[in-house]
Scaffold this motif. Structure first.
Motif, PDB file in Angstrom:
ATOM      1  N   LEU A  41       0.573  -1.361  -0.055  1.00 20.49           N
ATOM      2  CA  LEU A  41       0.230  -0.294   0.313  1.00 20.49           C
ATOM      3  C   LEU A  41       0.707   1.711   0.135  1.00 20.49           C
ATOM      4  O   LEU A  41       1.714   1.420   0.914  1.00 20.49           O
ATOM      5  N   TRP A  42       0.824   1.888  -1.007  1.00 22.88           N
ATOM      6  CA  TRP A  42       0.925   3.224  -0.825  1.00 22.88           C
ATOM      7  C   TRP A  42       0.680   4.788  -0.575  1.00 22.88           C
ATOM      8  O   TRP A  42      -1.062   4.137  -1.358  1.00 22.88           O
ATOM      9  N   MET A  43       0.595   5.649  -0.858  1.00 20.06           N
ATOM     10  CA  MET A  43      -0.336   6.819  -0.810  1.00 20.06           C
ATOM     11  C   MET A  43       0.464   8.463  -1.643  1.00 20.06           C
ATOM     12  O   MET A  43       2.029   8.197  -1.482  1.00 20.06           O
ATOM     13  N   TYR A  44      -0.506   8.381  -2.057  1.00 23.71           N
ATOM     14  CA  TYR A  44      -0.012   9.697  -3.040  1.00 23.71           C
ATOM     15  C   TYR A  44      -1.096  11.205  -2.725  1.00 23.71           C
ATOM     16  O   TYR A  44      -1.789  10.999  -3.106  1.00 23.71           O
ATOM     17  N   PRO A  45       0.442  11.987  -2.151  1.00 18.62           N
ATOM     18  CA  PRO A  45      -0.602  12.516  -2.532  1.00 18.62           C
ATOM     19  C   PRO A  45      -1.846  13.667  -3.305  1.00 18.62           C
ATOM     20  O   PRO A  45      -1.142  13.174  -4.716  1.00 18.62           O
ATOM     21  N   VAL A  46      -2.876  14.017  -3.449  1.00 17.41           N
ATOM     22  CA  VAL A  46      -3.097  14.831  -5.075  1.00 17.41           C
ATOM     23  C   VAL A  46      -2.653  16.035  -5.625  1.00 17.41           C
ATOM     24  O   VAL A  46      -2.844  16.446  -7.124  1.00 17.41           O
ATOM     25  N   ASP A  47      -1.827  16.639  -4.315  1.00 12.21           N
ATOM     26  CA  ASP A  47      -1.192  17.572  -5.257  1.00 12.21           C
ATOM     27  C   ASP A  47       0.078  16.879  -6.299  1.00 12.21           C
ATOM     28  O   ASP A  47       1.684  18.130  -6.949  1.00 12.21           O
ATOM     29  N   GLY A  48       0.370  15.710  -6.359  1.00 13.80           N
ATOM     30  CA  GLY A  48       2.122  15.481  -6.053  1.00 13.80           C
ATOM     31  C   GLY A  48       2.564  14.913  -5.663  1.00 13.80           C
ATOM     32  O   GLY A  48       3.114  15.328  -5.106  1.00 13.80           O
ATOM     33  N   GLY A  49       3.777  14.025  -6.086  1.00 13.18           N
ATOM     34  CA  GLY A  49       5.033  13.757  -4.950  1.00 13.18           C
ATOM     35  C   GLY A  49       5.465  11.941  -5.184  1.00 13.18           C
ATOM     36  O   GLY A  49       4.599  11.477  -6.062  1.00 13.18           O
ATOM     37  N   ALA A  50       6.436  11.668  -4.754  1.00  9.84           N
ATOM     38  CA  ALA A  50       7.062  10.449  -4.727  1.00  9.84           C
ATOM     39  C   ALA A  50       5.931   9.620  -4.307  1.00  9.84           C
ATOM     40  O   ALA A  50       6.626   8.045  -4.312  1.00  9.84           O
ATOM     41  N   GLY A  51       5.333   9.586  -3.281  1.00 10.76           N
ATOM     42  CA  GLY A  51       4.378   8.920  -2.142  1.00 10.76           C
ATOM     43  C   GLY A  51       5.296   7.995  -1.427  1.00 10.76           C
ATOM     44  O   GLY A  51       6.668   8.320  -1.637  1.00 10.76           O
ATOM     45  N   VAL A  52       4.031   7.899  -0.565  1.00 13.04           N
ATOM     46  CA  VAL A  52       4.974   7.241   0.855  1.00 13.04           C
ATOM     47  C   VAL A  52       4.318   5.654   1.138  1.00 13.04           C
ATOM     48  O   VAL A  52       2.913   5.001   1.297  1.00 13.04           O
ATOM     49  N   LYS A  53       5.236   4.816   0.603  1.00 14.36           N
ATOM     50  CA  LYS A  53       4.735   3.435   1.630  1.00 14.36           C
ATOM     51  C   LYS A  53       4.940   3.272   3.136  1.00 14.36           C
ATOM     52  O   LYS A  53       5.040   3.010   3.641  1.00 14.36           O
ATOM     53  N   LEU A  54       3.562   2.247   3.167  1.00 10.19           N
ATOM     54  CA  LEU A  54       2.836   2.548   4.686  1.00 10.19           C
ATOM     55  C   LEU A  54       2.480   0.889   4.713  1.00 10.19           C
ATOM     56  O   LEU A  54       2.737   0.491   5.997  1.00 10.19           O
ATOM     57  N   THR A  55       2.981  -0.240   3.806  1.00  8.54           N
ATOM     58  CA  THR A  55       3.196  -1.377   4.599  1.00  8.54           C
ATOM     59  C   THR A  55       4.541  -2.373   4.490  1.00  8.54           C
ATOM     60  O   THR A  55       4.940  -2.037   3.588  1.00  8.54           O
ATOM     61  N   VAL A  56       4.949  -2.858   4.694  1.00  8.92           N
ATOM     62  CA  VAL A  56       5.697  -3.311   4.138  1.00  8.92           C
ATOM     63  C   VAL A  56       6.135  -4.553   3.613  1.00  8.92           C
ATOM     64  O   VAL A  56       4.927  -4.716   3.126  1.00  8.92           O
ATOM     65  N   PRO A  57       7.201  -5.288   2.330  1.00 13.77           N
ATOM     66  CA  PRO A  57       6.668  -5.693   1.099  1.00 13.77           C
ATOM     67  C   PRO A  57       6.285  -7.696   1.802  1.00 13.77           C
ATOM     68  O   PRO A  57       6.788  -8.053   2.836  1.00 13.77           O
ATOM     69  N   GLY A  58       5.957  -7.917   0.891  1.00 14.85           N
ATOM     70  CA  GLY A  58       5.720  -9.839   0.897  1.00 14.85           C
ATOM     71  C   GLY A  58       4.369 -10.249   1.197  1.00 14.85           C
ATOM     72  O   GLY A  58       4.039 -11.534   1.895  1.00 14.85           O
ATOM     73  N   ARG A  59       3.969  -9.153   1.905  1.00 20.74           N
ATOM     74  CA  ARG A  59       2.967  -9.653   2.614  1.00 20.74           C
ATOM     75  C   ARG A  59       1.332  -9.192   1.735  1.00 20.74           C
ATOM     76  O   ARG A  59       0.290  -9.541   1.830  1.00 20.74           O
ATOM     77  N   LEU A  60       1.171  -9.186   1.230  1.00 17.60           N
ATOM     78  CA  LEU A  60       0.494  -8.755  -0.403  1.00 17.60           C
ATOM     79  C   LEU A  60      -1.028  -7.868  -0.079  1.00 17.60           C
ATOM     80  O   LEU A  60      -2.171  -8.121   0.145  1.00 17.60           O
ATOM     81  N   ALA A  61      -0.183  -7.332   0.516  1.00 19.60           N
ATOM     82  CA  ALA A  61      -1.572  -6.347   1.263  1.00 19.60           C
ATOM     83  C   ALA A  61      -2.352  -5.516  -0.118  1.00 19.60           C
ATOM     84  O   ALA A  61      -2.135  -5.111  -1.205  1.00 19.60           O
ATOM     85  N   HIS A  62      -3.206  -5.724  -0.213  1.00 25.24           N
ATOM     86  CA  HIS A  62      -4.568  -4.490  -0.500  1.00 25.24           C
ATOM     87  C   HIS A  62      -5.773  -3.865   0.063  1.00 25.24           C
ATOM     88  O   HIS A  62      -6.333  -4.927   1.217  1.00 25.24           O
ATOM     89  N   GLY A  63      -6.797  -3.470  -0.846  1.00 30.30           N
ATOM     90  CA  GLY A  63      -8.416  -3.126  -0.662  1.00 30.30           C
ATOM     91  C   GLY A  63      -7.898  -2.077   0.981  1.00 30.30           C
ATOM     92  O   GLY A  63      -8.249  -2.469   2.137  1.00 30.30           O
TER      93      GLY A  63
END
Length: 201
Positions: A41-63
Motif C-alpha cells: 500500500l502506497w499513499m500519493y498526495p493529490v498535489d503530486g509527489g513520490a508517494g509514501v509506502k505504508l506497509t511492509v513488502p511481501g504480505r500482498l497487501a490490498h483493499g
C-alpha cells in the motif's frame, strides 16, 4: 478540469485506490511489475509527489479502507510469509486476513481470524460496522458483517462475488455503506444491490 496522473511512470501497476478522509491523498495497492507475490500500500498526495509506502513488502497487501477514525487504515494481507508463486488455497478458503495500520504510531495489528480468510474491508461512517468478504466453505464466498462494539459476526449476503483475477492485486469489487449505516451497497451476481444491515434483505 482535465484528468492528471497522481503516480509517476514506472513498471508498477495500481489497483483499488481509496481517498484519505480529508481528501488530500489517495492510497492504492501498488504491484511492482508482474511479480505475483509482491504488492504494497502506497499513499500519493493529490498535489503530486513520490508517494509514501505504508506497509511492509511481501504480505500482498490490498483493499485499503477507512472508517470513522482517519488514523486507522484497514486492509487485507497474507499473515506471515507469502505462498509460493502459482499456489492457491483450497476451495472456499481465502489466504488473507484483515489488518489495521495506525497511521500515527505505525503499528500494524491483525483484526480478523475468519477460518475462510478475509478480504475487502468496508467500514461504516459511524464506526459501528465492518463488512468484509470471507470464504464460506462449500458455498464459496460471502459478505460477513461484524459489529465492532460487540465483535459479533454474521453472514450478510451470499452470491457470485468473485469479480476479478488475482493479477489486479484486488479480488473483489468494492462495497460501501449508505451514509446512515443502515444498508450496504455491493455487487452480487453481476448486479448492484442495497442490502439491509438489520435483516439482510
Amino acid at each position: 478540469r482535465s484528468p492528471r496522473a497522481v503516480t509517476r511512470g514506472d513498471r508498477a501497476g495500481y489497483a483499488a485506490p481509496a481517498w484519505t478522509p480529508d481528501g488530500s491523498a489517495l492510497i492504492a495497492t501498488r504491484r511492482n511489475g508482474f511479480l505475483v507475490n509482491e504488492s504494497e500500500l502506497w499513499m500519493y498526495p493529490v498535489d503530486g509527489g513520490a508517494g509514501v509506502k505504508l506497509t511492509v513488502p511481501g504480505r500482498l497487501a490490498h483493499g485499503p479502507a477507512f472508517g470513522s477514525d482517519e488514523r486507522l487504515l484497514y486492509f487485507a494481507a497474507i499473515p506471515g510469509p507469502t505462498t509460493a508463486p502459482g499456489s492457491s488455497p483450497p476451495p472456499g478458503i481465502i489466504q488473507h486476513q484483515l489488518f489495521m495500520l495506525d497511521r500515527t504510531t505505525g503499528r500494524v495489528s491483525q483484526r480478523s481470524g475468519h477460518v475462510g480468510g478475509a478480504i475487502r474491508p468496508t467500514l461504516s461512517r459511524d464506526g459501528r460496522w465492518l463488512a468484509y468478504v470471507g470464504g464460506n466453505g462449500e458455498s464459496g464466498t460471502a459478505i460477513i458483517l461484524r459489529d465492532l462494539a460487540s465483535g459479533d459476526e454474521r453472514v450478510l449476503a451470499e452470491g457470485a462475488l468473485w469479480a476479478t483475477s488475482g493479477r489486479t492485486s484486488d479480488y473483489m469489487p468494492g462495497s460501501a455503506f449508505t451514509p446512515d449505516g443502515r444498508a450496504l451497497v455491493t455487487s452480487l451476481d453481476g448486479k448492484l444491490w442495497s442490502v439491509d444491515v438489520s435483516t439482510g434483505r
